[in-house]
Design a protein around this motif. Structure first.
Motif, PDB file in Angstrom:
ATOM      1  N   GLY B 142       0.804  -1.220   0.000  1.00  0.00           N
ATOM      2  CA  GLY B 142       0.000   0.000   0.000  1.00  0.00           C
ATOM      3  C   GLY B 142       0.838   1.272   0.000  1.00  0.00           C
ATOM      4  N   ILE B 143       2.126   1.143   0.269  1.00  0.00           N
ATOM      5  CA  ILE B 143       2.971   2.331   0.466  1.00  0.00           C
ATOM      6  C   ILE B 143       2.980   3.294  -0.731  1.00  0.00           C
ATOM      7  N   PRO B 144       3.219   2.800  -1.959  1.00  0.00           N
ATOM      8  CA  PRO B 144       3.248   3.772  -3.066  1.00  0.00           C
ATOM      9  C   PRO B 144       1.911   4.493  -3.268  1.00  0.00           C
ATOM     10  N   ILE B 145       0.807   3.803  -3.015  1.00  0.00           N
ATOM     11  CA  ILE B 145      -0.506   4.447  -3.164  1.00  0.00           C
ATOM     12  C   ILE B 145      -0.688   5.505  -2.078  1.00  0.00           C
ATOM     13  N   ALA B 146      -0.254   5.175  -0.863  1.00  0.00           N
ATOM     14  CA  ALA B 146      -0.372   6.130   0.239  1.00  0.00           C
ATOM     15  C   ALA B 146       0.435   7.399  -0.061  1.00  0.00           C
ATOM     16  N   TYR B 147       1.654   7.247  -0.569  1.00  0.00           N
ATOM     17  CA  TYR B 147       2.478   8.432  -0.884  1.00  0.00           C
ATOM     18  C   TYR B 147       1.880   9.247  -2.018  1.00  0.00           C
ATOM     19  N   ALA B 148       1.387   8.569  -3.042  1.00  0.00           N
ATOM     20  CA  ALA B 148       0.813   9.303  -4.173  1.00  0.00           C
ATOM     21  C   ALA B 148      -0.398  10.108  -3.695  1.00  0.00           C
ATOM     22  N   THR B 149      -1.223   9.488  -2.864  1.00  0.00           N
ATOM     23  CA  THR B 149      -2.395  10.172  -2.327  1.00  0.00           C
ATOM     24  C   THR B 149      -1.974  11.353  -1.459  1.00  0.00           C
ATOM     25  N   ALA B 150      -1.021  11.097  -0.572  1.00  0.00           N
ATOM     26  CA  ALA B 150      -0.567  12.127   0.368  1.00  0.00           C
ATOM     27  C   ALA B 150       0.072  13.309  -0.357  1.00  0.00           C
ATOM     28  N   SER B 151       0.767  13.046  -1.455  1.00  0.00           N
ATOM     29  CA  SER B 151       1.421  14.168  -2.125  1.00  0.00           C
ATOM     30  C   SER B 151       0.384  15.069  -2.796  1.00  0.00           C
ATOM     31  N   TYR B 152      -0.729  14.498  -3.262  1.00  0.00           N
ATOM     32  CA  TYR B 152      -1.798  15.333  -3.826  1.00  0.00           C
ATOM     33  C   TYR B 152      -2.601  16.046  -2.735  1.00  0.00           C
ATOM     34  N   LEU B 153      -2.578  15.488  -1.518  1.00  0.00           N
ATOM     35  CA  LEU B 153      -3.290  16.130  -0.409  1.00  0.00           C
ATOM     36  C   LEU B 153      -2.366  17.029   0.408  1.00  0.00           C
ATOM     37  N   ASN B 154      -1.071  16.909   0.139  1.00  0.00           N
ATOM     38  CA  ASN B 154      -0.047  17.686   0.844  1.00  0.00           C
ATOM     39  C   ASN B 154      -0.040  17.437   2.356  1.00  0.00           C
ATOM     40  N   ILE B 155      -0.075  16.173   2.730  1.00  0.00           N
ATOM     41  CA  ILE B 155       0.022  15.766   4.143  1.00  0.00           C
ATOM     42  C   ILE B 155       1.014  14.598   4.242  1.00  0.00           C
ATOM     43  N   PRO B 156       1.524  14.321   5.455  1.00  0.00           N
ATOM     44  CA  PRO B 156       2.512  13.243   5.585  1.00  0.00           C
ATOM     45  C   PRO B 156       1.910  11.839   5.572  1.00  0.00           C
ATOM     46  N   VAL B 157       2.791  10.853   5.459  1.00  0.00           N
ATOM     47  CA  VAL B 157       2.422   9.437   5.450  1.00  0.00           C
ATOM     48  C   VAL B 157       2.980   8.770   6.710  1.00  0.00           C
ATOM     49  N   VAL B 158       2.187   7.880   7.271  1.00  0.00           N
ATOM     50  CA  VAL B 158       2.630   7.083   8.413  1.00  0.00           C
ATOM     51  C   VAL B 158       2.481   5.619   8.029  1.00  0.00           C
ATOM     52  N   ILE B 159       3.545   4.845   8.238  1.00  0.00           N
ATOM     53  CA  ILE B 159       3.521   3.442   7.823  1.00  0.00           C
ATOM     54  C   ILE B 159       3.505   2.528   9.038  1.00  0.00           C
ATOM     55  N   VAL B 160       2.470   1.702   9.100  1.00  0.00           N
ATOM     56  CA  VAL B 160       2.383   0.695  10.156  1.00  0.00           C
ATOM     57  C   VAL B 160       3.290  -0.466   9.753  1.00  0.00           C
ATOM     58  N   ARG B 161       4.077  -0.950  10.728  1.00  0.00           N
ATOM     59  CA  ARG B 161       5.006  -2.046  10.436  1.00  0.00           C
ATOM     60  C   ARG B 161       4.402  -3.371  10.857  1.00  0.00           C
ATOM     61  N   ARG B 162       4.818  -4.429  10.177  1.00  0.00           N
ATOM     62  CA  ARG B 162       4.340  -5.762  10.550  1.00  0.00           C
ATOM     63  C   ARG B 162       5.236  -6.393  11.618  1.00  0.00           C
ATOM     64  N   ASP B 163       6.365  -5.748  11.882  1.00  0.00           N
ATOM     65  CA  ASP B 163       7.220  -6.193  12.975  1.00  0.00           C
ATOM     66  C   ASP B 163       7.509  -4.964  13.826  1.00  0.00           C
ATOM     67  N   ASN B 164       8.395  -5.112  14.773  1.00  0.00           N
ATOM     68  CA  ASN B 164       8.699  -3.989  15.643  1.00  0.00           C
ATOM     69  C   ASN B 164      10.181  -3.702  15.486  1.00  0.00           C
ATOM     70  N   LYS B 165      10.494  -2.661  14.728  1.00  0.00           N
ATOM     71  CA  LYS B 165      11.879  -2.415  14.343  1.00  0.00           C
ATOM     72  C   LYS B 165      12.610  -1.565  15.391  1.00  0.00           C
ATOM     73  N   VAL B 166      13.885  -1.894  15.593  1.00  0.00           N
ATOM     74  CA  VAL B 166      14.693  -1.102  16.524  1.00  0.00           C
ATOM     75  C   VAL B 166      14.878   0.337  16.048  1.00  0.00           C
ATOM     76  N   THR B 167      14.752   0.554  14.743  1.00  0.00           N
ATOM     77  CA  THR B 167      15.009   1.896  14.221  1.00  0.00           C
ATOM     78  C   THR B 167      13.786   2.815  14.312  1.00  0.00           C
ATOM     79  N   GLU B 168      12.757   2.363  15.024  1.00  0.00           N
ATOM     80  CA  GLU B 168      11.548   3.171  15.154  1.00  0.00           C
ATOM     81  C   GLU B 168      11.332   3.674  16.582  1.00  0.00           C
ATOM     82  N   GLY B 169      12.107   3.165  17.525  1.00  0.00           N
ATOM     83  CA  GLY B 169      11.903   3.540  18.925  1.00  0.00           C
ATOM     84  C   GLY B 169      10.704   2.827  19.507  1.00  0.00           C
ATOM     85  N   SER B 170      10.192   3.313  20.648  1.00  0.00           N
ATOM     86  CA  SER B 170       9.085   2.628  21.321  1.00  0.00           C
ATOM     87  C   SER B 170       7.846   2.662  20.441  1.00  0.00           C
ATOM     88  N   ALA B 171       7.094   1.564  20.486  1.00  0.00           N
ATOM     89  CA  ALA B 171       5.961   1.412  19.569  1.00  0.00           C
ATOM     90  C   ALA B 171       4.771   0.784  20.271  1.00  0.00           C
TER      91      ALA B 171
END
Lengths: 277, 277
Positions: B142-171
């Motif tokens: 879904g990521i490319p669709i979310a970015y394309a939509t967000a760029s036309y709406l001029n708002i940011p994208v947030v991606i839910v992860r299927r795992d819990n990555k160390v590079t994201e901090g507390s989740a």
């Protein structure tokens, strides 16, 4: 299509060209679309070209002859890009970005479409003259950068998966050692995702020793594809140069130092700014 | 900025507006930038507005008064979009897309930035009038669709992860049951990725019973965020309506039937085309 005045034509041609980078558009396309003489279209293009150049949007290349036309090549002027990257470096240098393990939180920057577009324009500019079929990245965080780059280059994106999904069909998998964590990981790419001997630009959000990118390169060998370039948004300096697996790459920013104890990060513009042009 | 002629101004204003959707731009910004009278800028905008409308790019909204200006709202005209989605449906209907388990291979379409941009424009058009802070999706497709939509709406994208990555901090993590596979899965979102009470547009590439989207909605409750809309690129009709977890959503295409034995797929335009406007 109704006949348009020059002023309206200029608006429409501008949006048409911007949405079709790296595409040769015959002058007859415009001439027929607007029911205008080719000489008028040429004059329009000269005006657009001048604005695109002066505003740092890129080049309009005119190809003469029977198979001729006009092509928009997005470019990112170095000085504009440097100002942009210096703002990014300042944001990346905020101490609250330091995560346990010495990782840096950059997800918020990757979530801003306008930042991604600027980053994509820089990579598209750096690799504009390479012969490319596809942009490749590995999930997850490199994906928005890969799409932004690909849209300015007008080529598709291929995403390497970290697992082997049923919704992708048969796939080629390889194991690789992530340079920083030293763990063995798997990545896979669907057989039908990439044609044989494809010319590939690898894009990722982050690189330290380069284990993940080396893994993508190994995977590409299975498809007899060739790597035409590597671009990373942020690189992290490796203390021991011998540990660096990848030497030929373009980086936009570089983490020179992370001091976890003192909560200090130093981020500098990447080697992109050492390139010519 | 040097003084520009109207013809050059039109080119520059067009690219400026296109790259800043949903952003109010005061007329003085243009007037100062081009050293032109506000009345001239208004005339320029009238020309741009007419072309944007006639070419189906969207609206230019003029806000009068002291805090006034102009705002570009991307729109996708229904008729243009229907022709586009019918081409997509024809592609999705190719029998070689059927994968074991009755899945459909759509990754190649998701890899084309130009297709993603058109899809994003349709979602941005469908949700243009909602109050939105962020577009959310779950990795990966879904990521490319979310970015394309967000760029036309001029708002940011947030991606839910299927795992819990160390590079994201507390989740925050939740378990959910994928509607189609009936398996328990995990999804997580970094604490700092979303501000409390954010207004969210959920975007995904595919929906059957809606378990994944229901999972995202449950996750959003943990952030006290509100869902303002749900958009899916392709939905698959559920034989038993009671199994459907999500009822309020916008789909662009709908798989009406997959016959694995006969290798036949029927794909129709989604409920987007039943909406008004």
């Amino acid at each position: 299509m109704k006949k348009m005045k020059r002023s309206s034509r200029l608006v429409d041609m501008t949006q048409y060209l911007l949405s079709r980078p790296h595409t040769l558009i015959p002058l007859t396309t415009f001439a027929e679309q607007y029911r205008a003489a080719k000489s008028s279209i040429s004059e329009d293009l000269a005006i657009i070209k001048e604005v695109f150049t002066s505003e740092g949007l890129g080049e309009l290349i005119t190809v003469t002859g029977a198979a001729g036309g006009v092509k928009y090549i997005p470019r990112a002027p170095k000085q504009q890009s440097l100002a942009f990257i210096q703002r990014i470096c300042a944001m990346l240098g905020q101490s609250e970005r330091i995560l346990p393990g010495g990782y840096l939180y950059i997800t918020d920057l990757l979530g801003e479409p306008s930042i991604m577009q600027e980053v994509g324009r820089m990579f598209a500019s750096a690799f504009a003259d390479r012969e490319l079929d596809v942009v490749m990245t590995v999930e997850t965080k490199g994906i928005p950068i890969a799409y932004a780059t690909a849209s300015y280059l007008n080529i598709p994106v291929v995403i390497v998966r970290r697992d082997n999904k049923v919704t992708e069909g048969s796939a080629v998998s390889i194991n690789y050692v992530s340079g920083s964590s030293k763990r063995i990981q798997t990545m896979s790419l669907a057989r039908r995702a990439l044609s044989e001997e494809a010319k590939v630009l690898i894009i990722d959000d982050f690189m330290k020793a380069g284990g993940t990118i080396q893994g993508m390169m190994d995977l590409l060998k299975e498809f007899r594809a060739t790597v035409q370039g590597v671009g990373v948004f942020v690189e992290s300096e490796v203390p021991n140069k011998e540990e660096q697996l990848i030497s030929d790459y373009v980086s936009l920013a570089k983490i020179a130092k992370i001091d976890q104890k003192e909560k200090r990060i130093e981020v500098l513009p990447g080697n992109y700014f050492e390139m010519e042009g």
